[in-house]
Design a protein around this motif. Structure first.
Motif, PDB file in Angstrom:
ATOM      1  N   ARG A 726       0.814  -1.219   0.000  1.00  0.00           N
ATOM      2  CA  ARG A 726       0.000   0.000   0.000  1.00  0.00           C
ATOM      3  C   ARG A 726       0.851   1.273   0.000  1.00  0.00           C
ATOM      4  O   ARG A 726       0.306   2.368   0.085  1.00  0.00           O
ATOM      5  CB  ARG A 726      -0.915   0.018   1.226  1.00  0.00           C
ATOM      6  N   HIS A 735       4.045   7.711  -0.555  1.00  0.00           N
ATOM      7  CA  HIS A 735       2.653   7.638  -1.005  1.00  0.00           C
ATOM      8  C   HIS A 735       1.980   6.471  -0.296  1.00  0.00           C
ATOM      9  O   HIS A 735       2.506   5.346  -0.286  1.00  0.00           O
ATOM     10  CB  HIS A 735       2.580   7.450  -2.518  1.00  0.00           C
ATOM     11  N   ARG A 737      -1.703   4.355   0.077  1.00  0.00           N
ATOM     12  CA  ARG A 737      -3.053   4.095  -0.454  1.00  0.00           C
ATOM     13  C   ARG A 737      -3.914   3.542   0.670  1.00  0.00           C
ATOM     14  O   ARG A 737      -3.718   2.422   1.151  1.00  0.00           O
ATOM     15  CB  ARG A 737      -2.993   3.106  -1.615  1.00  0.00           C
ATOM     16  N   ASN A 739      -8.040   3.018   2.301  1.00  0.00           N
ATOM     17  CA  ASN A 739      -9.324   2.530   1.805  1.00  0.00           C
ATOM     18  C   ASN A 739     -10.306   3.666   1.576  1.00  0.00           C
ATOM     19  O   ASN A 739     -11.331   3.472   0.915  1.00  0.00           O
ATOM     20  CB  ASN A 739      -9.926   1.524   2.790  1.00  0.00           C
ATOM     21  N   ARG A 741      -8.995   7.300   1.210  1.00  0.00           N
ATOM     22  CA  ARG A 741      -8.326   8.275   0.351  1.00  0.00           C
ATOM     23  C   ARG A 741      -6.892   7.832   0.120  1.00  0.00           C
ATOM     24  O   ARG A 741      -6.402   6.847   0.693  1.00  0.00           O
ATOM     25  CB  ARG A 741      -8.365   9.672   0.990  1.00  0.00           C
ATOM     26  N   THR A 742      -6.183   8.607  -0.695  1.00  0.00           N
ATOM     27  CA  THR A 742      -4.766   8.376  -0.968  1.00  0.00           C
ATOM     28  C   THR A 742      -3.983   9.587  -0.434  1.00  0.00           C
ATOM     29  O   THR A 742      -4.450  10.728  -0.528  1.00  0.00           O
ATOM     30  CB  THR A 742      -4.502   8.193  -2.469  1.00  0.00           C
ATOM     31  N   TYR A 743      -2.763   9.331   0.067  1.00  0.00           N
ATOM     32  CA  TYR A 743      -2.034  10.363   0.805  1.00  0.00           C
ATOM     33  C   TYR A 743      -0.583  10.443   0.334  1.00  0.00           C
ATOM     34  O   TYR A 743      -0.020   9.468  -0.189  1.00  0.00           O
ATOM     35  CB  TYR A 743      -2.043  10.052   2.315  1.00  0.00           C
ATOM     36  N   ARG A 744       0.003  11.614   0.584  1.00  0.00           N
ATOM     37  CA  ARG A 744       1.435  11.826   0.371  1.00  0.00           C
ATOM     38  C   ARG A 744       2.032  12.391   1.660  1.00  0.00           C
ATOM     39  O   ARG A 744       1.572  13.428   2.150  1.00  0.00           O
ATOM     40  CB  ARG A 744       1.696  12.802  -0.765  1.00  0.00           C
ATOM     41  N   GLU A 755      -4.950  13.430  -1.542  1.00  0.00           N
ATOM     42  CA  GLU A 755      -5.311  13.559  -2.954  1.00  0.00           C
ATOM     43  C   GLU A 755      -6.841  13.467  -3.080  1.00  0.00           C
ATOM     44  O   GLU A 755      -7.505  12.875  -2.223  1.00  0.00           O
ATOM     45  CB  GLU A 755      -4.633  12.432  -3.745  1.00  0.00           C
ATOM     46  N   ALA A 794      -2.888   3.664   6.058  1.00  0.00           N
ATOM     47  CA  ALA A 794      -3.138   2.497   5.219  1.00  0.00           C
ATOM     48  C   ALA A 794      -4.416   1.790   5.639  1.00  0.00           C
ATOM     49  O   ALA A 794      -5.050   1.097   4.829  1.00  0.00           O
ATOM     50  CB  ALA A 794      -1.950   1.538   5.306  1.00  0.00           C
TER      51      ALA A 794
END
Length: 810
Positions: A726, A735, A737, A739, A741-744, A755, A794
């Motif tokens: 992930r 980065h 991923r 469940n 959203r997606t993050y940096r 994101e 994650a």
């Protein structure tokens, strides 16, 4: 001013009239003189100007009334001047002072103000010394209470306060018949009453008060010859005088708290009396007194418990024979934060090393105390039916108990009840071992900036076998060479009763000279290989070594020549930055809104004391004009200087040894990386805050060397985690991923962008959210922070924190 006023007797109208008669006339006369003398420079005492000569010929009654008038002025004026000399000069001579005069003066003090020049204390102190015991009768209780308040009045300058305490104390002693002077061991701290309570009979023995008074009269760290001769005379004529000196110093060594300035002066004089005794127990006591005096409260590490005593004791301890002085001074060299005292410790150690043929670095190394621990790192002691064990677990000392070989969970109740003294000694030992562990960790890490080598036997005995240093040395990379080229790196490995160095292939490296491995001297392939080995083998190094950052001189620094701007123009949270600087051994003045407090140069020695780095930082004004707290500072230049005898010579950056340069710049990078406001995600909600531009520019900036090393560590650690599928690393971000959203996560600041709209997510991670994941070093808190955030995000669908959920749903 306090409860002492309740004990003052009332003056009759007749007595008050007798005191105040002629007061107005004398006040006018003395003011005329002061007015005529006002044209002189303020540094000139008024009593030394020509106009004052006429005052000395005034009738005694006029001078008496003038002194009372100036006492009233110094106590009640809203803008008092320094009238100390004026009052003392007027009161000097055979003036007809009375008990009523003293009561009247104390009344004035009670209803007036306590000014820092202490002029309001001058006349009561003088009058008290001129009165007979009969005249002082009935005032003892008031004077005693007044003295107790006065010794704790830190608002008054030390010299006038001490003079008043001494004079009033002498008068009180004449009135009460006390043998031990009241101004000695007073209740301005807890130490004075403690010693008086435990040693009352001894302190009053013939000759002892005179010895104590003489010791307290020492004004400077170095005792004059005349003072020493008088001390020897007093000790020779005082039965048991030497033992009293030891007893009081033993009490101080066990006291463990800050001393009042007066007690500090007394203990300093007693230290000079102690060094008259050349035996080994006297040396041991001097060492303990030195350590106790140089110790400081945790919240004020730059303020020793007894600085006057510490300064004198450090010098005297360095002149003693044996290993105890060297061990004590070496320990203080890495624990003391007071700049002036640290300089004297370094001087003493250098002198000791020169006399014994050692460098300063070797002095520190040979002086590490093993505290009686065996080669296995343990000390076992029988305590009644139990066996107590002091050992080192990880990097901390601990105390455990066992009975008949069966370990116990805590301290047995019987030990607490019947063996309290033994338990206290064992707990004190644990504290001392812990302090040595902390100091030794800093010292060993400091060797990374030195080009030192050891013979194989020296290296083994000092860094592997030693029960304290071995805690660190056995987990570090070393390299050996028979002729200085090439050097082969490896890790220590026990081989029976001996130690060898094993290379990456597991084979023993040929023996020769040994030095501490540093990535700045290694090839890129070697560094990467040792990093992989550290992670794969689960090696937890005491500080970053395999993953240590390397800083090379840049063309920009070659252009600026004598300074580096690499870490300039950052904004730091000052309290955290200052604390981190001190923890890393940097010393500098504290910033504040006072003269000289708007900028500071923090300095630290490198290269075994041959080089000094300085890091300039400035106060960032508080936007609230009514607040005097220092919230932020801005960073500036880093400069270097080479030791030239007793002075320092500024050096061009290109002339600084590579190990010195990289270690100094690593520290500064640490200050910026840990305490920059860019690491605070809540700054995004401050709107048009004046520092917002800096924050927004820095939170996504290119990675510094420390952040690049962090990225490399994550690249090796993440595949071993259960979130490996992930996460992904890019140039500046981790980065994640989830469940939802997606993050940096920025690898420098640790801030999180969500994101697709790059909105900020503020998360305060809980401690130890990395679970059982092994980290190859523990001195990068940001690495743990990023890992804990990644693990949490994650599984973002399991988050229950309402603050975080509101941000996720925006």
């Amino acid at each position: 001013m306090g409860d002492w006023t309740e004990f003052l007797p009332d003056l009759s109208d007749a007595d008050r009239w007798q005191v105040e008669i002629g007061l107005a006339e004398a006040d006018a006369q003395i003011r005329a003189v002061l007015h005529a003398a006002r044209t002189y420079h303020w540094r000139h005492s008024i009593t030394n100007v020509p106009e004052w000569a006429a005052v000395e010929s005034w009738p005694v009654e006029v001078r008496r009334s003038a002194a009372l008038a100036m006492h009233l002025e110094s106590s009640t004026s809203s803008t008092p001047t320094a009238l100390n000399d004026v009052v003392r000069s007027l009161a000097d001579g055979d003036l007809p002072w009375t008990r009523a005069d003293l009561v009247w003066c104390l009344e004035v003090v009670a209803r007036g103000e306590s000014y820092d020049n202490g002029a309001h204390l001058e006349l009561p102190a003088v009058i008290a010394t001129r009165l007979s015991p009969a005249e002082l009768a009935g005032l003892a209780q008031a004077l005693d209470a007044f003295l107790s308040e006065l010794v704790s009045d830190y608002f008054v300058a030390a010299e006038p306060r001490r003079r008043a305490v001494t004079l009033i104390g002498d008068a009180l002693d004449r009135a009460t018949g006390r043998r031990v002077p009241s101004w000695l061991l007073h209740d301005g701290d807890g130490f004075g009453p403690l010693v008086r309570a435990e040693m009352s009979a001894v302190l009053a023995a013939p000759g002892v008060p005179e010895v104590l008074a003489h010791c307290a009269a020492l004004e400077k760290p170095a005792a004059p010859t005349k003072w020493q001769r008088r001390l020897d005379e007093l000790l020779a004529t005082t039965p048991g005088g030497a033992q009293v000196v030891r007893s009081v110093l033993e009490a101080f060594a066990a006291y463990g708290r800050p001393l009042h300035d007066d007690s500090d002066r007394l203990v300093r004089g007693l230290v000079w009396a102690l060094v008259r005794q050349p035996d080994e127990p006297a040396t041991d006591l001097l060492a303990r007194v030195t350590a106790a005096a140089a110790a400081a409260p945790r919240q004020a590490s730059g303020f020793p418990h007894a600085q006057r005593t510490a300064v004198a004791a450090v010098q005297l301890l360095g002149d003693r024979e044996g290993e105890v002085p060297v061990r004590t001074l070496a320990r203080l060299a890495v624990t003391v934060r007071n700049k002036a005292l640290q300089k004297r410790i370094q001087t003493a150690l250098t002198r000791v090393g020169a006399l014994r043929g050692w460098s300063l670095s070797e002095v520190l190394e040979l002086a590490i105390d093993d505290h009686g621990l065996g080669l296995d790192g343990r000390l076992r002691t029988p305590v009644g039916p139990y066996e107590a064990t002091v050992d080192v677990l990880g990097e901390k000392a601990r105390l455990t108990f066992a009975r008949d070989g069966v370990p116990l969970k805590g301290v047995p109740a019987q030990v607490k009840q019947a063996y309290g003294d033994e338990l206290k000694q064992l707990r004190d030992l644990v504290k001392r071992v812990g302090a040595t562990l902390v100091a030794e960790r800093l010292r060993v890490e400091g060797l990374l900036s030195e080009e030192r080598t050891w013979s194989y036997p020296e290296w083994s005995s000092r860094f592997l076998v030693h029960p304290i240093t071995g805690v660190y040395g056995r987990r570090l990379l070393w390299e050996t060479s028979a002729d200085g080229r090439p050097w082969t790196a490896g890790l220590p490995r026990r081989d029976g009763d001996d130690w060898t160095i094993a290379g990456l292939d597991g084979q023993d490296v040929p023996r020769g000279r040994v030095r501490l491995w540093h990535p700045a001297r290694a090839t890129t392939d070697e560094v990467l290989a040792w990093r992989e080995h550290a992670v794969a083998a689960g090696l937890a190094q005491p500080f970053k070594q395999a993953f240590r950052e390397v800083y090379l001189v840049t063309p920009a620094e070659e252009g600026t020549r004598v300074y580096s701007n690499r870490f300039a123009a950052h904004v730091l949270r000052y309290r955290q930055a200052n604390a981190l600087m001190r923890a890393r051994g940097w010393q500098g003045g504290y910033l504040g809104t006072w003269d000289g407090g708007y900028d500071s140069d923090a300095t630290k020695l490198f290269g075994g004391g041959a080089w000094r780095a300085s890091f300039r930082h400035q106060l960032v004004d508080n936007p609230d004009p009514h607040s005097y707290d220092v919230e932020y500072c801005s960073t500036d230049q880093v400069r270097f200087a080479r030791r030239d005898g007793a002075t320092w010579q500024q050096a061009p950056v290109v002339d600084v040894p590579p190990l010195v340069f990289t270690e100094a710049m690593r520290d500064v990078d640490l200050f910026v990386g840990v305490t920059s406001i860019a690491t605070d995600p809540q700054w995004a909600d401050r709107g048009e805050d004046r520092l917002h531009t800096y924050w927004r520019r820095t939170v996504s900036a290119a990675l510094t060397p420390s952040a690049e090393v962090r990225r490399d560590a994550l690249a090796r650690l993440l595949p071993r985690t259960n979130i490996a599928d992930r996460v992904a690393l890019s140039d500046r971000y981790l980065h994640v991923r989830g469940n939802v959203r997606t993050y940096r996560i920025h690898l420098g600041s640790g801030n999180i962008l969500m994101e697709p709209d790059d909105s900020y997510l503020c998360i305060v991670p809980a401690r130890d959210r990395t679970g059982r994941l092994h980290l190859p070093f523990d001195d990068d808190p940001m690495l743990s922070t990023i890992l804990s955030k990644a693990i949490m995000l994650a599984a973002d669908d399991t988050i229950t924190d309402t603050t975080v959920l509101r941000q996720l749903s925006r």
